[in-house]
Design an enzyme around this catalytic site. Structure first.
Site, PDB file in Angstrom:
ATOM      1  N   GLU A  54      -1.942  55.833  35.206  1.00 14.12           N
ATOM      2  CA  GLU A  54      -0.645  56.525  35.700  1.00 14.12           C
ATOM      3  C   GLU A  54      -1.192  57.297  37.093  1.00 14.12           C
ATOM      4  O   GLU A  54      -1.998  58.106  37.202  1.00 14.12           O
ATOM      5  CB  GLU A  54      -0.162  57.583  34.818  1.00 14.12           C
ATOM      6  CG  GLU A  54       1.032  58.161  35.244  1.00 14.12           C
ATOM      7  CD  GLU A  54       1.786  59.101  34.242  1.00 14.12           C
ATOM      8  OE1 GLU A  54       1.846  59.093  33.125  1.00 14.12           O
ATOM      9  OE2 GLU A  54       2.619  59.751  34.463  1.00 14.12           O
ATOM     10  N   GLU A  79      -4.033  62.511  40.112  1.00 17.09           N
ATOM     11  CA  GLU A  79      -3.065  63.436  40.686  1.00 17.09           C
ATOM     12  C   GLU A  79      -3.681  64.444  41.685  1.00 17.09           C
ATOM     13  O   GLU A  79      -4.664  64.963  41.364  1.00 17.09           O
ATOM     14  CB  GLU A  79      -2.344  64.106  39.628  1.00 17.09           C
ATOM     15  CG  GLU A  79      -1.497  65.206  39.827  1.00 17.09           C
ATOM     16  CD  GLU A  79      -0.171  64.971  40.659  1.00 17.09           C
ATOM     17  OE1 GLU A  79       0.506  63.912  40.397  1.00 17.09           O
ATOM     18  OE2 GLU A  79      -0.305  65.432  41.997  1.00 17.09           O
ATOM     19  N   ASP A 128       6.608  60.264  45.381  1.00 11.27           N
ATOM     20  CA  ASP A 128       7.114  61.011  46.490  1.00 11.27           C
ATOM     21  C   ASP A 128       8.187  60.104  47.450  1.00 11.27           C
ATOM     22  O   ASP A 128       7.529  59.133  47.848  1.00 11.27           O
ATOM     23  CB  ASP A 128       6.124  61.586  47.367  1.00 11.27           C
ATOM     24  CG  ASP A 128       5.503  62.762  46.669  1.00 11.27           C
ATOM     25  OD1 ASP A 128       5.892  63.330  45.713  1.00 11.27           O
ATOM     26  OD2 ASP A 128       4.149  62.834  46.951  1.00 11.27           O
ATOM     27  N   ASP A 164      14.461  57.697  41.956  1.00 12.61           N
ATOM     28  CA  ASP A 164      15.857  57.670  41.837  1.00 12.61           C
ATOM     29  C   ASP A 164      16.396  57.790  43.408  1.00 12.61           C
ATOM     30  O   ASP A 164      17.142  58.596  43.676  1.00 12.61           O
ATOM     31  CB  ASP A 164      16.108  59.009  41.134  1.00 12.61           C
ATOM     32  CG  ASP A 164      15.471  60.377  41.311  1.00 12.61           C
ATOM     33  OD1 ASP A 164      14.707  60.015  42.527  1.00 12.61           O
ATOM     34  OD2 ASP A 164      15.468  61.383  40.760  1.00 12.61           O
ATOM     35  N   ARG A 203       9.015  65.455  34.179  1.00  7.23           N
ATOM     36  CA  ARG A 203       9.892  66.780  34.998  1.00  7.23           C
ATOM     37  C   ARG A 203      10.536  66.514  35.942  1.00  7.23           C
ATOM     38  O   ARG A 203      11.589  66.766  35.962  1.00  7.23           O
ATOM     39  CB  ARG A 203       8.506  67.829  35.071  1.00  7.23           C
ATOM     40  CG  ARG A 203       9.034  69.077  34.991  1.00  7.23           C
ATOM     41  CD  ARG A 203       7.897  69.879  35.428  1.00  7.23           C
ATOM     42  NE  ARG A 203       6.791  70.112  34.704  1.00  7.23           N
ATOM     43  CZ  ARG A 203       5.548  70.924  34.924  1.00  7.23           C
ATOM     44  NH1 ARG A 203       5.641  71.631  35.836  1.00  7.23           N
ATOM     45  NH2 ARG A 203       4.614  70.789  33.997  1.00  7.23           N
ATOM     46  N   GLU A 205      11.900  63.643  36.965  1.00  5.25           N
ATOM     47  CA  GLU A 205      13.108  62.816  36.510  1.00  5.25           C
ATOM     48  C   GLU A 205      14.265  63.741  36.178  1.00  5.25           C
ATOM     49  O   GLU A 205      15.299  63.446  36.728  1.00  5.25           O
ATOM     50  CB  GLU A 205      12.537  62.023  35.413  1.00  5.25           C
ATOM     51  CG  GLU A 205      13.854  60.942  34.862  1.00  5.25           C
ATOM     52  CD  GLU A 205      12.910  60.181  33.666  1.00  5.25           C
ATOM     53  OE1 GLU A 205      11.861  60.348  33.461  1.00  5.25           O
ATOM     54  OE2 GLU A 205      13.903  59.490  33.177  1.00  5.25           O
TER      55      GLU A 205
HETATM   56  C1  SAM Z   1       7.590  63.591  42.981  1.00  5.54           C
HETATM   57  S1  SAM Z   1       6.102  64.009  42.051  1.00  5.54           S
HETATM   58  C2  SAM Z   1       6.562  63.024  40.352  1.00  5.54           C
HETATM   59  C3  SAM Z   1       5.686  63.600  39.221  1.00  5.54           C
HETATM   60  C4  SAM Z   1       5.741  62.788  38.155  1.00  5.54           C
HETATM   61  N1  SAM Z   1       5.322  61.603  37.972  1.00  5.54           N
HETATM   62  C5  SAM Z   1       7.251  63.085  37.289  1.00  5.54           C
HETATM   63  O1  SAM Z   1       7.784  62.111  37.321  1.00  5.54           O
HETATM   64  O2  SAM Z   1       7.306  64.243  37.301  1.00  5.54           O
HETATM   65  C6  SAM Z   1       5.090  62.752  42.715  1.00  5.54           C
HETATM   66  C7  SAM Z   1       3.753  63.041  42.403  1.00  5.54           C
HETATM   67  O3  SAM Z   1       2.704  62.063  43.085  1.00  5.54           O
HETATM   68  C8  SAM Z   1       1.691  62.547  43.450  1.00  5.54           C
HETATM   69  N2  SAM Z   1       1.153  61.854  44.405  1.00  5.54           N
HETATM   70  C9  SAM Z   1       1.524  61.773  45.755  1.00  5.54           C
HETATM   71  N3  SAM Z   1       0.488  60.802  46.315  1.00  5.54           N
HETATM   72  C10 SAM Z   1      -0.219  60.657  45.485  1.00  5.54           C
HETATM   73  C11 SAM Z   1      -1.525  59.881  45.546  1.00  5.54           C
HETATM   74  N4  SAM Z   1      -1.900  58.897  46.698  1.00  5.54           N
HETATM   75  N5  SAM Z   1      -2.272  59.587  44.317  1.00  5.54           N
HETATM   76  C12 SAM Z   1      -1.760  60.348  43.172  1.00  5.54           C
HETATM   77  N6  SAM Z   1      -0.680  61.184  43.152  1.00  5.54           N
HETATM   78  C13 SAM Z   1      -0.163  61.219  44.285  1.00  5.54           C
HETATM   79  C14 SAM Z   1       2.069  64.245  43.899  1.00  5.54           C
HETATM   80  O4  SAM Z   1       1.163  65.065  44.120  1.00  5.54           O
HETATM   81  C15 SAM Z   1       3.348  64.397  43.084  1.00  5.54           C
HETATM   82  O5  SAM Z   1       2.559  65.098  42.038  1.00  5.54           O
END
Ligand code: SAM
Length: 232
Positions: A54, A79, A128, A164, A203, A205
């Site tokens: 993941e 993460e 992101d 989304d 979270r 989502e």
């Molecule tokens: C918008 S959040 C969504 C988090 C989670 N998947 C959720 O749906 O609640 C995107 C996550 O991707 C992580 N992220 C961004 N670039 C990443 C990378 N290159 N490798 C791993 N995680 C990354 C960010 O730190 C962030 O926690």
């Protein structure tokens, strides 16, 4: 693997980590951290029946719940957001999970440490969005990322992408399907509009920050012939 350094949409650390979680960062994390360098799946969990990765697990709710449901599967999580790593450690500790290994950092570096055809599932939930056109190059899903996904997934393995943001869904679909290594599994609109049966709500989502309802894209890694076409 990517020309672009990691730029997270949020910050790497946003608020002080709670004392109990901070303690887990020094006690539990070193025990379950995935070491830098080539990953030996057997050394992480001998006899794992399947391996999931993941990417960007956020607070780790999805990762922990899936790992609880599938105790014989090895769950890798990457993460860079340290508060997220600390939160995931709390879930792992509370549930006593022995099948989760974490990389507190960039998933792209972890993927380049993975052997070919080592993953059964790749999960990317609400990455992101980087909605501004000038930031699109910062999106996780790029052509070279898709090539790494194809290399690390087993033939018949699955990649799941949810967002989304309508434009990111189009962007990801275009990139996953630009090479023959991936087959999109949707047959009707319901397949991309409805969360997969085994999905665990995340979270991010729940915040509904995007510009559309969640879109679910599920791809299957095609067989070895398609892999050759991708790499040559
Ligand atoms: C918008 S959040 C969504 C988090 C989670 N998947 C959720 O749906 O609640 C995107 C996550 O991707 C992580 N992220 C961004 N670039 C990443 C990378 N290159 N490798 C791993 N995680 C990354 C960010 O730190 C962030 O926690």
């Amino acid at each position: 693997m990517s020309d672009y350094p990691l730029r997270t949409f949020g910050r790497i650390k946003s608020r002080p980590i709670k004392p109990r979680q901070a303690a887990l960062m020094t006690s539990l994390l070193p025990r379950i951290a995935i070491p830098e360098g080539r990953v030996e799946i057997n050394a992480l969990m001998p006899h794992a029946q399947a391996v999931w990765l993941e990417i960007g697990f956020g607070g780790g709710e999805h990762l922990a719940e899936q790992a609880t449901r599938l105790p014989d599967t090895l769950f890798l999580g990457a993460e860079p957001f340290l508060n997220g790593v600390a939160s995931a450690l709390r879930h792992i500790d509370e549930r006593g999970l022995g099948n989760v290994r974490l990389r507190a950092g960039d998933a792209r570096a972890l993927m380049s440490d993975l052997p070919d055809a080592s993953l059964d599932r790749l999960i990317i939930l609400f990455p992101d969005p980087w909605p501004k056109a000038r930031h699109h190059k910062r999106r996780l899903v790029q052509t070279d990322f898709v090539a790494e996904a194809a290399r690390t997934l087993k033939p018949g393995g699955r990649a799941r992408f949810a967002t989304d943001w309508a434009d990111y869904a189009d962007w990801a679909l275009e990139r996953f399907l630009s090479k023959p290594a991936f087959r999109w599994l949707a047959q009707t609109a319901d397949d991309w509009r409805t969360p997969p049966a085994d999905h665990v709500t995340t979270r991010y989502e729940q915040k509904r920050l995007g510009d559309c309802a969640p879109i679910w894209l599920e791809f299957e890694r095609a067989g070895p012939d398609a892999y050759l076409k991708l790499t040559h």
